[in-house]
Design a protein around this motif. Structure first.
Motif, PDB file in Angstrom:
ATOM      1  N   PHE A  68      27.567  33.607  47.702  1.00 46.04           N
ATOM      2  CA  PHE A  68      28.283  33.773  46.442  1.00 46.04           C
ATOM      3  C   PHE A  68      27.442  33.198  45.297  1.00 46.04           C
ATOM      4  O   PHE A  68      26.993  32.055  45.366  1.00 46.04           O
ATOM      5  CB  PHE A  68      29.609  33.003  46.450  1.00 46.04           C
ATOM      6  N   LYS A  69      27.249  33.972  44.263  1.00 45.85           N
ATOM      7  CA  LYS A  69      26.780  33.454  42.966  1.00 45.85           C
ATOM      8  C   LYS A  69      27.666  34.115  41.922  1.00 45.85           C
ATOM      9  O   LYS A  69      27.342  35.166  41.369  1.00 45.85           O
ATOM     10  CB  LYS A  69      25.307  33.761  42.722  1.00 45.85           C
ATOM     11  N   VAL A  70      28.824  33.493  41.683  1.00 45.24           N
ATOM     12  CA  VAL A  70      29.879  34.124  40.896  1.00 45.24           C
ATOM     13  C   VAL A  70      30.344  33.177  39.803  1.00 45.24           C
ATOM     14  O   VAL A  70      30.114  31.970  39.843  1.00 45.24           O
ATOM     15  CB  VAL A  70      31.065  34.537  41.792  1.00 45.24           C
ATOM     16  N   ASN A  71      31.063  33.755  38.833  1.00 45.01           N
ATOM     17  CA  ASN A  71      31.468  32.998  37.655  1.00 45.01           C
ATOM     18  C   ASN A  71      32.980  32.818  37.571  1.00 45.01           C
ATOM     19  O   ASN A  71      33.559  32.799  36.494  1.00 45.01           O
ATOM     20  CB  ASN A  71      30.951  33.680  36.385  1.00 45.01           C
ATOM     21  N   ASP A  72      33.590  32.743  38.733  1.00 47.15           N
ATOM     22  CA  ASP A  72      34.970  32.291  38.871  1.00 47.15           C
ATOM     23  C   ASP A  72      35.089  31.821  40.317  1.00 47.15           C
ATOM     24  O   ASP A  72      34.080  31.679  41.001  1.00 47.15           O
ATOM     25  CB  ASP A  72      35.976  33.378  38.522  1.00 47.15           C
ATOM     26  N   ASP A  73      36.286  31.583  40.795  1.00 45.99           N
ATOM     27  CA  ASP A  73      36.446  31.012  42.125  1.00 45.99           C
ATOM     28  C   ASP A  73      35.680  31.823  43.167  1.00 45.99           C
ATOM     29  O   ASP A  73      35.820  33.039  43.251  1.00 45.99           O
ATOM     30  CB  ASP A  73      37.917  30.961  42.511  1.00 45.99           C
ATOM     31  N   ALA A  74      34.897  31.134  43.983  1.00 44.53           N
ATOM     32  CA  ALA A  74      34.127  31.822  45.021  1.00 44.53           C
ATOM     33  C   ALA A  74      35.027  32.206  46.189  1.00 44.53           C
ATOM     34  O   ALA A  74      35.206  33.386  46.488  1.00 44.53           O
ATOM     35  CB  ALA A  74      32.970  30.948  45.487  1.00 44.53           C
ATOM     36  N   ILE A  75      35.599  31.214  46.862  1.00 45.46           N
ATOM     37  CA  ILE A  75      36.479  31.473  48.005  1.00 45.46           C
ATOM     38  C   ILE A  75      37.883  31.012  47.647  1.00 45.46           C
ATOM     39  O   ILE A  75      38.109  29.838  47.344  1.00 45.46           O
ATOM     40  CB  ILE A  75      35.988  30.748  49.264  1.00 45.46           C
ATOM     41  N   LYS A  76      38.826  31.933  47.685  1.00 44.43           N
ATOM     42  CA  LYS A  76      40.216  31.614  47.383  1.00 44.43           C
ATOM     43  C   LYS A  76      40.965  31.385  48.691  1.00 44.43           C
ATOM     44  O   LYS A  76      41.052  32.286  49.524  1.00 44.43           O
ATOM     45  CB  LYS A  76      40.855  32.738  46.569  1.00 44.43           C
ATOM     46  N   LEU A  77      41.510  30.186  48.829  1.00 42.60           N
ATOM     47  CA  LEU A  77      42.200  29.784  50.059  1.00 42.60           C
ATOM     48  C   LEU A  77      43.696  29.813  49.801  1.00 42.60           C
ATOM     49  O   LEU A  77      44.346  28.791  49.632  1.00 42.60           O
ATOM     50  CB  LEU A  77      41.719  28.402  50.489  1.00 42.60           C
ATOM     51  N   TYR A  78      44.247  31.011  49.793  1.00 42.47           N
ATOM     52  CA  TYR A  78      45.613  31.215  49.323  1.00 42.47           C
ATOM     53  C   TYR A  78      46.601  31.541  50.430  1.00 42.47           C
ATOM     54  O   TYR A  78      47.761  31.172  50.339  1.00 42.47           O
ATOM     55  CB  TYR A  78      45.647  32.369  48.315  1.00 42.47           C
ATOM     56  N   ARG A  79      46.145  32.265  51.445  1.00 40.21           N
ATOM     57  CA  ARG A  79      47.098  32.809  52.413  1.00 40.21           C
ATOM     58  C   ARG A  79      46.861  32.241  53.795  1.00 40.21           C
ATOM     59  O   ARG A  79      45.729  31.956  54.190  1.00 40.21           O
ATOM     60  CB  ARG A  79      47.026  34.340  52.417  1.00 40.21           C
ATOM     61  N   SER A  80      47.920  32.107  54.564  1.00 39.60           N
ATOM     62  CA  SER A  80      47.909  31.366  55.826  1.00 39.60           C
ATOM     63  C   SER A  80      46.836  31.850  56.798  1.00 39.60           C
ATOM     64  O   SER A  80      46.480  33.028  56.831  1.00 39.60           O
ATOM     65  CB  SER A  80      49.279  31.478  56.505  1.00 39.60           C
TER      66      SER A  80
END
Length: 471
Positions: A278-290
């Motif tokens: 990842f080379k991104v300009n917002d959240d890289a990994i979203k840990l949202y769902r079970s």
């Protein structure tokens, strides 16, 4: 002329073997080779140039001016020669630092080193927090992953430039294969579908779409049994990959973007994110769902967002997250914003976010903040006055090689919206292991944030002190 074009197409459809187990991918005609770098792979006595791409910054606050990259495949260690076509080489280092790759400066324009094998690497000829002209090397594993010829519902994109539009809709049981050298301009979507695969070694670009104005690069709503593997995603105007549904895998994706709201991956329940860059300009990994697992990833976090985001206002009950063996090579945060920390949560809804384990995480460069975990009302969430919490988080065996300058914040909004039961174990920052809450440089409130424990393997656990928000 037609015969020449046919021969050229046939050559482009084949990757170039420079040895029995090393493959160079072609660049599609019409694309500009990098004006900054040349990459030469040396294997079994042979030397071949691997095409280098360069993308220029698109937003005024981007700290990088360009990102260059080259993608190839190998099964073993590989000697690489990099020639700088513009800037003088007087320093050279390669991240992640755990590989301890030694770079030899041959002269003021050439450097050589040996990659240990497949992986994602940043070659840098500058020092400091902000690197303006990095060169990324993506070494895929050999043999190449590709669908069999008998795969039903197979859509294949050969080497060359393809315009697929911003709503290339996929259906159940389809497989999309981007061959080496395929360069697609557009976006994939699906809805209420299952058993979809997008794979290959090609590139998917959102360069024709301005920020926030189009779909995510890959958007699948209410889709199950999804595999996205191998491809490179660039110039995303929004998410690189946005999935909801269940049983989804993102593997060995290379993602680069410039705009705010260029998130990396948001994945559904029972999701697996592995071996991605990842080379991104917002959240890289979203840990949202079970039941989400993220492992063996390399992250370059740009000026906005968090490498590992726990929550922006998720509803319901979400639990059982495991994040491990992660290299965060750069964190470019310049502002004291609540969404800017390595480990971040800004939870402003009625949901319960619980049971997170983070372990074996290495942070090569971060001079901003490690932890910002809060429940708080915010303009993106639907605040419930009676409930909403973040709880039961374990952070274990984490090392940051630099010293962040901002205090860490772990704090519930009030007693009805707590952040609670946090274990910080074997956290090492700038060479020092945290053995007590005082070492953690922590802002907290025990009334709304009970159960913060800091310990190392050499000490017994100690609980955080009283409110020190004003320190």
């Amino acid at each position: 002329m037609k015969r020449i074009k046919l021969i050229l197409c046939l050559l482009l459809s084949l990757s170039l073997h420079i040895s029995a187990q090393t493959v160079i991918y072609p660049m599609a005609p019409g694309l500009r080779a990098s004006p900054l770098y040349k990459v030469t792979l040396i294997d079994s006595g042979q030397a071949w140039n691997s095409p280098v791409y360069t993308d220029e910054a698109r937003w005024k606050t981007n700290r990088c001016q360009t990102t260059s990259w080259s993608n190839f495949a190998t099964s073993h260690s590989l000697k690489v020669r990099v020639t700088s076509l513009i800037q003088k080489i007087d320093t050279c280092h390669i991240l992640p630092r755990r590989h301890q790759i030694k770079c030899r400066i041959v002269n003021d324009s050439v450097a050589e080193f040996t990659l240990p094998g497949p992986g994602h690497y940043s070659v840098e000829f500058e020092q400091g927090v902000a690197i303006t002209h990095p060169l990324l090397l993506f070494a895929d594993s050999y043999p190449l992953r590709q669908p069999s010829r008998e795969t039903p519902e197979l859509i294949t994109f050969e080497a060359g430039i393809h315009h697929i539009g911003d709503n290339f809709r996929l259906k159940s049981n389809q497989t999309v294969f981007l061959k080496p050298g395929a360069y697609l301009k557009g976006q994939f979507t699906a809805e209420n579908a299952e058993n979809i695969t997008i794979m290959g070694q090609g590139i998917l670009s959102g360069e024709e779409y301005p920020a926030r104005s189009h779909n995510h690069m890959i958007s699948m709503k209410d889709c199950n049994n999804i595999l996205i593997e191998g491809i490179t995603i660039i110039n995303a105007p929004r998410y690189c990959v946005s999935l909801n549904g269940t049983n989804q895998i993102c593997r060995n994706l290379k993602m680069m973007g410039w705009w705010f709201s260029t998130d990396g991956i948001g994945i559904g329940s029972n999701g697996l994110i592995e071996d991605c860059f990842f080379k991104v300009n917002d959240d890289a990994i979203k840990l949202y769902r079970s039941n989400t697992i993220a492992r063996r990833c390399v992250i370059w976090q740009m000026e906005n967002g968090a490498p590992l985001q726990i929550g922006w206002n998720m509803p319901g009950y979400n639990s059982n997250f495991h994040v491990y063996d992660i290299d965060i090579i750069r964190v470019e945060h310049p502002w004291d914003n609540p969404n800017e920390a390595v480990f971040d949560a800004i939870h402003g809804s009625e949901g319960t976010m619980t049971q997170y384990v983070y372990e074996n995480i290495r942070i090569d460069n971060c001079e901003h903040r490690l932890f910002h975990l809060m429940t708080r009302p915010n303009r993106f969430g639907k605040w419930n006055p009676q409930k909403g919490e973040v709880s039961n988080l374990i952070f274990r065996d984490i090392e940051c090689y630099t010293q962040p300058r901002l205090k860490n914040i772990i704090m519930g909004h009030d007693t009805l919206h707590p952040v609670k039961n946090i274990l910080l174990e074997n956290i090492k920052v700038n060479g020092k292991v945290w053995a007590s809450p005082a070492d953690a440089n922590l802002i907290t409130n025990p009334k709304t944030t009970p159960g913060i424990t800091v310990k190392s393997s050499l000490t017994k656990g100690k609980t955080a002190p009283t409110d020190n928000r004003n320190k």
